[in-house]
Design a protein around this motif. Sequence first.
Motif, PDB file in Angstrom:
ATOM      1  N   THR A 356       0.853  -1.195   0.000  1.00  0.00           N
ATOM      2  CA  THR A 356       0.000   0.000   0.000  1.00  0.00           C
ATOM      3  C   THR A 356       0.881   1.235   0.000  1.00  0.00           C
ATOM      4  N   GLY A 357       0.585   2.167  -0.907  1.00  0.00           N
ATOM      5  CA  GLY A 357       1.458   3.332  -1.021  1.00  0.00           C
ATOM      6  C   GLY A 357       0.852   4.407  -1.891  1.00  0.00           C
ATOM      7  N   ILE A 358       1.694   5.391  -2.201  1.00  0.00           N
ATOM      8  CA  ILE A 358       1.249   6.556  -2.981  1.00  0.00           C
ATOM      9  C   ILE A 358       2.067   6.598  -4.261  1.00  0.00           C
ATOM     10  N   ALA A 359       1.422   6.171  -5.386  1.00  0.00           N
ATOM     11  CA  ALA A 359       2.139   6.072  -6.657  1.00  0.00           C
ATOM     12  C   ALA A 359       2.308   7.424  -7.325  1.00  0.00           C
ATOM     13  N   GLY A 360       1.473   8.381  -6.952  1.00  0.00           N
ATOM     14  CA  GLY A 360       1.574   9.718  -7.537  1.00  0.00           C
ATOM     15  C   GLY A 360       0.873   9.819  -8.883  1.00  0.00           C
ATOM     16  N   PRO A 361       0.926  10.941  -9.557  1.00  0.00           N
ATOM     17  CA  PRO A 361       1.647  12.147  -9.147  1.00  0.00           C
ATOM     18  C   PRO A 361       0.954  12.913  -8.012  1.00  0.00           C
ATOM     19  N   ASP A 362      -0.345  12.631  -7.751  1.00  0.00           N
ATOM     20  CA  ASP A 362      -1.043  13.321  -6.665  1.00  0.00           C
ATOM     21  C   ASP A 362      -1.150  12.418  -5.445  1.00  0.00           C
ATOM     22  N   GLY A 363      -1.632  12.991  -4.340  1.00  0.00           N
ATOM     23  CA  GLY A 363      -1.924  12.174  -3.161  1.00  0.00           C
ATOM     24  C   GLY A 363      -0.847  12.202  -2.099  1.00  0.00           C
ATOM     25  N   GLY A 364       0.273  12.870  -2.375  1.00  0.00           N
ATOM     26  CA  GLY A 364       1.326  12.930  -1.372  1.00  0.00           C
ATOM     27  C   GLY A 364       1.030  13.968  -0.293  1.00  0.00           C
ATOM     28  N   THR A 365       1.639  13.780   0.869  1.00  0.00           N
ATOM     29  CA  THR A 365       1.541  14.756   1.957  1.00  0.00           C
ATOM     30  C   THR A 365       2.954  14.980   2.486  1.00  0.00           C
ATOM     31  N   PRO A 366       3.168  15.996   3.301  1.00  0.00           N
ATOM     32  CA  PRO A 366       4.522  16.200   3.847  1.00  0.00           C
ATOM     33  C   PRO A 366       5.032  14.968   4.593  1.00  0.00           C
ATOM     34  N   GLU A 367       4.162  14.299   5.378  1.00  0.00           N
ATOM     35  CA  GLU A 367       4.636  13.118   6.124  1.00  0.00           C
ATOM     36  C   GLU A 367       4.763  11.892   5.227  1.00  0.00           C
ATOM     37  N   LYS A 368       3.859  11.783   4.239  1.00  0.00           N
ATOM     38  CA  LYS A 368       3.896  10.633   3.332  1.00  0.00           C
ATOM     39  C   LYS A 368       3.932  11.153   1.900  1.00  0.00           C
ATOM     40  N   PRO A 369       5.146  11.517   1.436  1.00  0.00           N
ATOM     41  CA  PRO A 369       5.250  12.062   0.081  1.00  0.00           C
ATOM     42  C   PRO A 369       4.984  10.986  -0.979  1.00  0.00           C
ATOM     43  N   VAL A 370       4.750  11.423  -2.212  1.00  0.00           N
ATOM     44  CA  VAL A 370       4.612  10.488  -3.330  1.00  0.00           C
ATOM     45  C   VAL A 370       5.819   9.550  -3.341  1.00  0.00           C
ATOM     46  N   GLY A 371       5.558   8.259  -3.516  1.00  0.00           N
ATOM     47  CA  GLY A 371       6.642   7.285  -3.504  1.00  0.00           C
ATOM     48  C   GLY A 371       6.732   6.513  -2.204  1.00  0.00           C
ATOM     49  N   THR A 372       6.007   6.986  -1.154  1.00  0.00           N
ATOM     50  CA  THR A 372       5.996   6.252   0.115  1.00  0.00           C
ATOM     51  C   THR A 372       5.171   4.977  -0.050  1.00  0.00           C
ATOM     52  N   VAL A 373       5.799   3.826   0.181  1.00  0.00           N
ATOM     53  CA  VAL A 373       5.100   2.549  -0.020  1.00  0.00           C
ATOM     54  C   VAL A 373       5.422   1.618   1.142  1.00  0.00           C
ATOM     55  N   ALA A 374       4.370   1.102   1.800  1.00  0.00           N
ATOM     56  CA  ALA A 374       4.543   0.108   2.865  1.00  0.00           C
ATOM     57  C   ALA A 374       4.290  -1.279   2.284  1.00  0.00           C
ATOM     58  N   ILE A 375       5.226  -2.194   2.561  1.00  0.00           N
ATOM     59  CA  ILE A 375       5.119  -3.553   2.025  1.00  0.00           C
ATOM     60  C   ILE A 375       5.282  -4.545   3.171  1.00  0.00           C
TER      61      ILE A 375
END
Lengths: 427, 427
Positions: A356-375
């Motif tokens: 689960t993560g943020i593939a972008g280009p939108d949806g990022g936040t300062p704490e969880k920027p685009v590219g943050t992925v938990a596996i």
Amino acid sequence: MNACILAVGSEMLTPFRVDTNSLIVTERLNQIGFDVRLKAVVADHVDELRRVVEGALAWADVIVITGGLGPTEDDITRDAVAAVLGVPLDVDEAIVDRIRTRFARRGMTMPEINRRQGMVPRGAVVLENANGTAPGLWVEHGQTAIVLLPGPPREMTPMLDAVICDRLASRAGTRCLFRRVLRITGRTESDVDAAAQPVYSTWATRSVPITTTILAALGQIELHLTAAAASKAEADAALDAATAEMQAVLGVSIYSTDGRPLEAVIGDMLRERHMTIAVAESCSGGLLASRLTDVPGSSAYVERGVVCYSNTSKTELVGVPPSLIDAHGAVSEPVAKAMAEGIRGRAGTDIGIGITGIAGPDGGTPEKPVGTVAIAVVVGDTVRVRTFPFIGPRDMVKFQSAQAAMNMLRLILLKSDAPFWPSKSRD
Amino acid sequence: MNACILAVGSEMLTPFRVDTNSLIVTERLNQIGFDVRLKAVVADHVDELRRVVEGALAWADVIVITGGLGPTEDDITRDAVAAVLGVPLDVDEAIVDRIRTRFARRGMTMPEINRRQGMVPRGAVVLENANGTAPGLWVEHGQTAIVLLPGPPREMTPMLDAVICDRLASRAGTRCLFRRVLRITGRTESDVDAAAQPVYSTWATRSVPITTTILAALGQIELHLTAAAASKAEADAALDAATAEMQAVLGVSIYSTDGRPLEAVIGDMLRERHMTIAVAESCSGGLLASRLTDVPGSSAYVERGVVCYSNTSKTELVGVPPSLIDAHGAVSEPVAKAMAEGIRGRAGTDIGIGITGIAGPDGGTPEKPVGTVAIAVVVGDTVRVRTFPFIGPRDMVKFQSAQAAMNMLRLILLKSDAPFWPSKSRD
């Protein structure tokens, strides 16, 4: 022995298409000791091709020309080579008959235009094409052999192999080039090069010299070793030794030494262990399942996958409690872990993976920027969860997610404690 | 005006790497009216590059050379061009100072070897590199301009754009090339060409001539239209008219006229209609979900996907009755329909898709050979089911499955009764 490879076709001089035949031709020529010094794409124009061929005659021991052997006016390779040789083109009725038969077998009449494909520069040797209408041609001019092959790879490749075996190998040099590809993940290019350079820098001056090239993409690094040797056995011995030296410094981060992609390595490991797998993906959107099922026979170990893109689907498909999503956010290690355990429990498999993560280009936040992925990867009693800070555009975040998940699984199965990824990941 | 593009670097003469800079250079040169007649990859060898450049001087109005401007001994482009011109190389201390400053900004000392990058053939114009240490160079020889650019695309591309604007555009022809790409699915290449050829054959002799190239892969055909015009406005008018003529004969089988892939077209249609989608895949293994989620913002309409690879998972994930699988087989239209309806019902979406088939290489039978794929699409009260006879290897069967499923959905949403695919599919 020097080789020149020419691809004929104006469509390869547009911004849309590259010549890839030359990669196959290069590999095969290297194997028998030819060194490719120049490759070019030439327009469908008799005088222009003639000029390039004449230029190459001055230095090349072999010139391989692909394309331009079709039946239309645009197909000018035969004409250009006849002009270089200063010989006329004769119609070879045996070729025309073969083409006519080929059409007849499919219930069709040969169009008259296909007679052009039966035209042969006087004195040329005809090379049979089992997969199409255009025959190949072999001609010699001074010390140079000129090989004409059709453009479609499935026609070209077997004809190339045949002409190499029948005619070119005996003209070739005594030192041939043999290659090996080591594939690596979980480390950065600079990290790999820092570890590998002291090793490969000693190889160039050995009795069987080996040169090394690094090709790096996000989440995948390849080391290409090229040995120059008199025989395949000699090269293999040198490449085996070099591979072992590289494994000694790079360890399990080398996942294959025979060109297999990571999904095939995983497939072999699961088959050996008689294990089954199920995956739950959010930001990777099905890419992990698709890569796992790219491997022939993967139905033996891939039981199912789910793409739980919405929060509702995370709850319905793999039982992630809504309260967990509320407490930690959909992109979080607890949710990844619940996805991995949920899919494994429902599928009844040995292994579960959650992404689960943020593939972008939108949806990022300062704490969880685009590219943050938990596996999370669950195997037996082992549960491993990591958060990765991937970089690059949406498709590369998806690729790195699938790559890192497979690498986590691989290292768990190998009982290795090597790092999963070059990252500031929490432990 | 004729152009020659050269890429310098022995690594591009291996079986592993193609030159892709030339695609960017071709596009930009075409836009200002240069016709690329030859492109070549040359080894890192002064005499060999010199020979190729001298050959091109005879006919090219511009020669663009990328690569070989680094600081090492292997970087020989400067030396070769100086040799062609018959001039010495001088060290330009202003360049060396800029490189030194660049290193200093990153807290590093410039290695002495980088002085090589300050060497300039006497009389050359230096082209600034905002993104790296290697400056570009512009020299002229007779009527020919020679442009030297560094190899890394992120350095090369902005420098190319600058030199085109500052120096090349004014030397260029009055007719420039502009392109448009029409993308088509659901028809064979020969069928498309039979319909399109009478139309595009009339274009070549118009006041704004348009040439047409067909690129075909399994499940996707592209028509590339190239207009030669004095201005973008003139080209756009001609390309708009040509596109409309092509749409009149090919109809809805053209799914995009602006280069968008099919998944982006589907995404736009779903967003406009405020519709949501869920997919259940067997043989395509998650590829459809992965392609749908390649589109930025797809989380607005992709609710979920499942990869029900095992029979058990078909029952558990989307409620396919085991008796239905027993009666018709897992690869059958009733099962595809049950998958589409099951996933839609469980996800609560507007649209459901079910895909079940035999991707190969194993698993085929005489009645259901490899490539047999049943696809169902459910939208509102509309239920469409088809069985397709796809061809090619495993990855191409997966691609065609995803492509056909998206095209079925597209045609349903357009309320079109055009055929879904060029096949002997049942109706």
